[in-house]
Design an enzyme around this catalytic site. Structure first.
Site, PDB file in Angstrom:
ATOM      1  N   GLU A 130      47.451  62.493  41.550  1.00 17.11           N
ATOM      2  CA  GLU A 130      46.458  62.273  40.272  1.00 17.11           C
ATOM      3  C   GLU A 130      45.938  63.653  39.937  1.00 17.11           C
ATOM      4  O   GLU A 130      45.553  64.345  40.858  1.00 17.11           O
ATOM      5  CB  GLU A 130      45.608  61.225  40.736  1.00 17.11           C
ATOM      6  CG  GLU A 130      46.135  59.951  41.257  1.00 17.11           C
ATOM      7  CD  GLU A 130      46.787  59.289  39.949  1.00 17.11           C
ATOM      8  OE1 GLU A 130      46.435  59.583  38.983  1.00 17.11           O
ATOM      9  OE2 GLU A 130      47.491  58.205  40.194  1.00 17.11           O
ATOM     10  N   ARG A 182      39.814  44.937  35.995  1.00 22.19           N
ATOM     11  CA  ARG A 182      40.591  43.812  35.671  1.00 22.19           C
ATOM     12  C   ARG A 182      40.319  42.795  36.648  1.00 22.19           C
ATOM     13  O   ARG A 182      40.578  41.619  36.418  1.00 22.19           O
ATOM     14  CB  ARG A 182      42.241  44.024  35.327  1.00 22.19           C
ATOM     15  CG  ARG A 182      42.674  44.782  34.211  1.00 22.19           C
ATOM     16  CD  ARG A 182      44.230  44.792  34.224  1.00 22.19           C
ATOM     17  NE  ARG A 182      44.640  45.560  35.191  1.00 22.19           N
ATOM     18  CZ  ARG A 182      45.433  45.169  36.226  1.00 22.19           C
ATOM     19  NH1 ARG A 182      45.454  43.837  36.245  1.00 22.19           N
ATOM     20  NH2 ARG A 182      45.913  45.850  37.143  1.00 22.19           N
ATOM     21  N   CYS A 202      40.042  53.132  42.888  1.00 22.71           N
ATOM     22  CA  CYS A 202      40.761  54.486  43.280  1.00 22.71           C
ATOM     23  C   CYS A 202      40.266  55.613  42.343  1.00 22.71           C
ATOM     24  O   CYS A 202      39.624  56.568  42.923  1.00 22.71           O
ATOM     25  CB  CYS A 202      42.078  54.331  43.119  1.00 22.71           C
ATOM     26  SG  CYS A 202      43.081  53.377  44.413  1.00 22.71           S
ATOM     27  N   HIS A 239      48.362  58.292  44.819  1.00 21.22           N
ATOM     28  CA  HIS A 239      48.369  56.896  44.650  1.00 21.22           C
ATOM     29  C   HIS A 239      49.996  56.642  45.351  1.00 21.22           C
ATOM     30  O   HIS A 239      50.733  57.339  44.870  1.00 21.22           O
ATOM     31  CB  HIS A 239      48.753  56.324  43.281  1.00 21.22           C
ATOM     32  CG  HIS A 239      47.350  55.599  43.040  1.00 21.22           C
ATOM     33  ND1 HIS A 239      46.513  56.062  42.024  1.00 21.22           N
ATOM     34  CD2 HIS A 239      46.686  54.607  43.303  1.00 21.22           C
ATOM     35  CE1 HIS A 239      45.383  55.325  41.788  1.00 21.22           C
ATOM     36  NE2 HIS A 239      45.689  54.265  42.505  1.00 21.22           N
TER      37      HIS A 239
HETATM   38  N1  PCA Z   1      44.207  50.741  45.022  1.00 23.18           N
HETATM   39  C1  PCA Z   1      43.381  50.287  43.873  1.00 23.18           C
HETATM   40  C2  PCA Z   1      41.856  50.236  44.638  1.00 23.18           C
HETATM   41  C3  PCA Z   1      42.553  50.282  46.225  1.00 23.18           C
HETATM   42  C4  PCA Z   1      43.610  50.601  45.996  1.00 23.18           C
HETATM   43  O1  PCA Z   1      44.397  51.030  47.068  1.00 23.18           O
HETATM   44  C5  PCA Z   1      43.288  51.407  42.725  1.00 23.18           C
HETATM   45  O2  PCA Z   1      44.383  51.735  42.477  1.00 23.18           O
HETATM   46  O3  PCA Z   1      42.215  51.401  42.195  1.00 23.18           O
END
Ligand code: PCA
Length: 197
Positions: free
Chosen positions: A78, A88, A141, A165
């Site tokens: 990211e 959501r 996140c 991610h």
């Molecule tokens: N993914 C979510 C929140 C926790 C996670 O592992 C996100 O992409 O915001």
């Protein structure tokens, strides 16, 4: 000696596990010049906001490498954290912020302070799919990523911050059409990231 803080999230929504914590939990530090702290974080906007300044003060890490899970076939490095909560689905405390700034006195966005292109290349060089992502979403996140960068800015900390991610693990997608990545590939990727930090 460098101190790195690795974070992953607890499960949320319909998931029984979270690939981000599976990866962080499985990490074995073999580097003698590295101190590694692991934290499993709640998928809760407000708890994350309370925890981040405490964590930064308590552990004083040189680097925070935070992980989360998302649907996709690649590891997403990211680039940007947005000053926006727009959920959501409710978080694990039942809270669903809509169109809400995270900090009124914060920038609209902060950028990762880790070398994202080098990280992406190092992972791709191991034949593991990795991309630069220009949006970490507007859920917990992104919220964590933003809070980390906001507090480093506000407290003038030298701590480097990155967010990654991860795809789902194979056991999470059985019976669905969703893509996944093996824990072993994620472990190789994490090892590559740590090598270049
Ligand atoms: N993914 C979510 C929140 C926790 C996670 O592992 C996100 O992409 O915001």
């Amino acid at each position: 000696m460098k101190r790195i803080l690795l974070t992953g999230f607890e499960p949320f929504h319909e998931y029984k596990i979270n690939s981000s914590w599976s990866l962080v939990d499985s990490f074995e530090n073999t580097m003698s010049d590295l101190e590694c702290i692991k934290l499993r974080l709640p998928v809760e906007f407000k708890a994350v906001s309370n925890l981040v300044p405490e964590i930064l003060k308590q552990y004083q890490p040189d680097i925070v490498l935070a992980f989360g899970q998302c649907t996709g076939d690649s590891i997403r490095i990211e680039r940007v954290a947005l000053n926006l909560d727009d959920a959501r689905i409710a978080d694990n405390s039942g809270y669903t912020p809509i169109d809400k700034p995270i900090h009124d006195d914060g920038k609209n966005a902060y950028f990762s302070t880790l070398p994202i292109k080098c990280i992406q290349q190092a992972i791709a060089d191991k034949n593991i799919p990795a991309i630069i992502s220009n949006s970490a979403g507007t859920y917990v996140c992104n919220h964590l990523f933003y809070e980390l960068l906001y507090w480093c800015d506000k407290l003038s900390l030298p701590t480097k911050i990155g967010f990654v991610h991860l795809p789902h693990l194979p056991e999470q997608v059985i019976g669905t059409q969703n893509p996944s990545m093996s824990l072993q590939q994620m472990q190789i990727a994490l090892h590559e990231i740590i090598k270049i930090l």
